[in-house]
Motif scaffolding. Sequence first.
Motif, PDB file in Angstrom:
ATOM      1  N   ARG A 104       0.856  -1.192   0.000  1.00 57.15           N
ATOM      2  CA  ARG A 104       0.000   0.000   0.000  1.00 57.15           C
ATOM      3  C   ARG A 104       0.877   1.220   0.000  1.00 57.15           C
ATOM      4  O   ARG A 104       1.965   1.253   0.564  1.00 57.15           O
ATOM      5  N   ALA A 118       0.417   4.974   1.295  1.00 54.93           N
ATOM      6  CA  ALA A 118      -0.536   5.506   2.279  1.00 54.93           C
ATOM      7  C   ALA A 118      -0.302   6.980   2.585  1.00 54.93           C
ATOM      8  O   ALA A 118       0.017   7.345   3.709  1.00 54.93           O
ATOM      9  N   PRO A 119      -0.462   7.839   1.584  1.00 55.88           N
ATOM     10  CA  PRO A 119      -0.241   9.263   1.861  1.00 55.88           C
ATOM     11  C   PRO A 119      -1.362   9.844   2.725  1.00 55.88           C
ATOM     12  O   PRO A 119      -2.498   9.382   2.660  1.00 55.88           O
ATOM     13  N   SER A 120      -1.009  10.831   3.510  1.00 51.19           N
ATOM     14  CA  SER A 120      -2.027  11.589   4.235  1.00 51.19           C
ATOM     15  C   SER A 120      -2.426  12.752   3.334  1.00 51.19           C
ATOM     16  O   SER A 120      -1.564  13.509   2.906  1.00 51.19           O
ATOM     17  N   ASP A 161      -4.501   7.965   4.239  1.00 49.58           N
ATOM     18  CA  ASP A 161      -4.435   8.006   5.710  1.00 49.58           C
ATOM     19  C   ASP A 161      -5.003   9.348   6.156  1.00 49.58           C
ATOM     20  O   ASP A 161      -4.273  10.304   6.417  1.00 49.58           O
ATOM     21  N   TYR A 165      -1.761   8.116  13.788  1.00 48.30           N
ATOM     22  CA  TYR A 165      -1.685   7.231  12.636  1.00 48.30           C
ATOM     23  C   TYR A 165      -1.325   5.780  12.994  1.00 48.30           C
ATOM     24  O   TYR A 165      -1.715   4.839  12.304  1.00 48.30           O
ATOM     25  N   SER A 187      -3.135   2.364  11.101  1.00 45.61           N
ATOM     26  CA  SER A 187      -2.243   1.810  10.092  1.00 45.61           C
ATOM     27  C   SER A 187      -2.067   0.303  10.295  1.00 45.61           C
ATOM     28  O   SER A 187      -2.152  -0.474   9.337  1.00 45.61           O
ATOM     29  N   ARG A 201       8.410   2.015   3.093  1.00 41.44           N
ATOM     30  CA  ARG A 201       8.205   3.424   3.433  1.00 41.44           C
ATOM     31  C   ARG A 201       9.528   4.047   3.831  1.00 41.44           C
ATOM     32  O   ARG A 201      10.565   3.385   3.839  1.00 41.44           O
ATOM     33  N   HIS A 217      10.063   6.189   9.602  1.00 42.37           N
ATOM     34  CA  HIS A 217       9.073   5.372  10.295  1.00 42.37           C
ATOM     35  C   HIS A 217       9.683   4.198  11.057  1.00 42.37           C
ATOM     36  O   HIS A 217       8.943   3.370  11.585  1.00 42.37           O
TER      37      HIS A 217
HETATM   38  N1  GLU Z   1       0.432   8.199   6.263  1.00 41.91           N
HETATM   39  C1  GLU Z   1       1.774   7.829   6.597  1.00 41.91           C
HETATM   40  C2  GLU Z   1       2.713   8.846   5.977  1.00 41.91           C
HETATM   41  O1  GLU Z   1       2.330   9.511   5.034  1.00 41.91           O
HETATM   42  C3  GLU Z   1       2.044   6.444   6.063  1.00 41.91           C
HETATM   43  C4  GLU Z   1       3.292   5.828   6.575  1.00 41.91           C
HETATM   44  C5  GLU Z   1       3.285   4.370   6.257  1.00 41.91           C
HETATM   45  O2  GLU Z   1       3.545   4.039   5.109  1.00 41.91           O
HETATM   46  O3  GLU Z   1       2.989   3.561   7.121  1.00 41.91           O
HETATM   47  O4  GLU Z   1       3.810   9.025   6.451  1.00 41.91           O
END
Ligand code: GLU
Length: 463
Positions: A7, A9-11, A43, A185, A189, A203, A207
């Motif tokens: 996935r 997963a942009p905010s 996200d 988040y 997640s 990612r 993280h």
């Molecule tokens: N929404 C998170 C971000 O943009 C996703 C991080 C992830 O891939 O778990 O940093």
Amino acid sequence: MSAARVRFAPSPTGHLHVGNIRTGLVNWLFARKAGGAFVLRFDDTDTERSRPEYVTGIRDDLRWLGLTWDEEAFQSERADRHAAVVETLKAEGRLYACYETPEELEYKRRRQRARGQPPIYDRAGLTLTDAERARLEAEGRHPHWRFRLDHEDIRWDDLVRGACHYESAHLSDPVLVRADGTLLYTLPSVVDDIDMAITHVIRGEDHVVNTAVQIQLCRLLGGTPPTFAHLSLMTDVGGGGLSKRLGSVSVADLRSDGLEPMAVNALLARLGTSDDVAPVTTLDALADTFDLGHFGRAAPKFDPADLARLNARLLHGLDYDAAKPRLAALKADGGPAFWDAVRGNLERFADVAEWHAVAFGDVVPRADAATDAGFLRTAAEALPEEPWDAATWSTWTGALKAATGRKGKGLFMPLRLALTGQPKGPELAALLPLIGRARALDRLRRAAADGAADRAAQAPTRA
Ligand code: GLU
């Protein structure tokens, strides 16, 4: 093993920049290579900052780059599921209420540092009695909720970083629920990764600490942690963080700047790897040679000049059939001979319109040196009769050389300036037959007249 599912997963709290899109691209290439699925997950649990226009912008950016997605999901639509998990964790005592204000927490951290202790949360919330909690709430405080970590050595095999481990005792129990009841988040997640059967989480290395917490949380929720890969973050050419310069390298800016999406893909797919950056023309070709194992630990530098160079190389190699619809859209389709004559001079595709005008439209002929006026008149008179071909240029300039004694730059530059209005450009041997005799004659005469007018203006006046 089940098929890979990744996935991105942009905010949707801002525009995508090159750092985000690199993560998206790497996920996409991984899925494509593995024959798996690429899920686009918004996200959007931060309801204050998430905006529908950013959702649209992110989709547009991905489409522009060709990064199609197999499924789309919004975390906000799964709020009930997340809330249910929160309640379970509260009931199990794994989420506990804390009442400190940010200032109180900062004070605690300062005291710990002054004593030479690491600034880890002291778990004061865990030892509160019911009466103490009631008193704090009577003061008007709302609790935030922390996840009580099991103290253990958390290990994973990272596809980029190799063997990783974290002593969870060295981490503060993370806040999963804010005082206003919204979720950070971390928990959504993990829940979504489990429910969506995500096999690989690729990612940025920002993280890594979350990963330790998320692995523990995932196991607690009965899931099998996915395989992780953390990419080193890109920096700008000076080694500074790219994120500080979001505006200067947003994907939307690259698009409006007229860059080729495949130039962006080809550069970002290879930055930070041991592979050469090459003008690869399709995502599938990038996927064929894609290997997460080629990514290193060093921070790659993103240099817009590299992107510009790659963009030009892609255009120089683009064949007429691929260019044709785009030329037509710009009303600049001058046929294969025209495209082949000019493509080597393009930095942006749209530059082609200017060369189309040079070949078939109107230009302002230039004569830089007043002394060239006579030469240009001679050149006009010596223009061969049509039909013209690729040899016309050398026939004509050969005759001019013999007639005037000019050679090299002194011979070619006045002709180029007169015929194209510019000091640089495509090979005149290829351009001349496209310009044709009528236009060439007109431009040479106009340039000669300009040069003569110039000379008259510069001539010393005698009293
Ligand atoms: N929404 C998170 C971000 O943009 C996703 C991080 C992830 O891939 O778990 O940093």
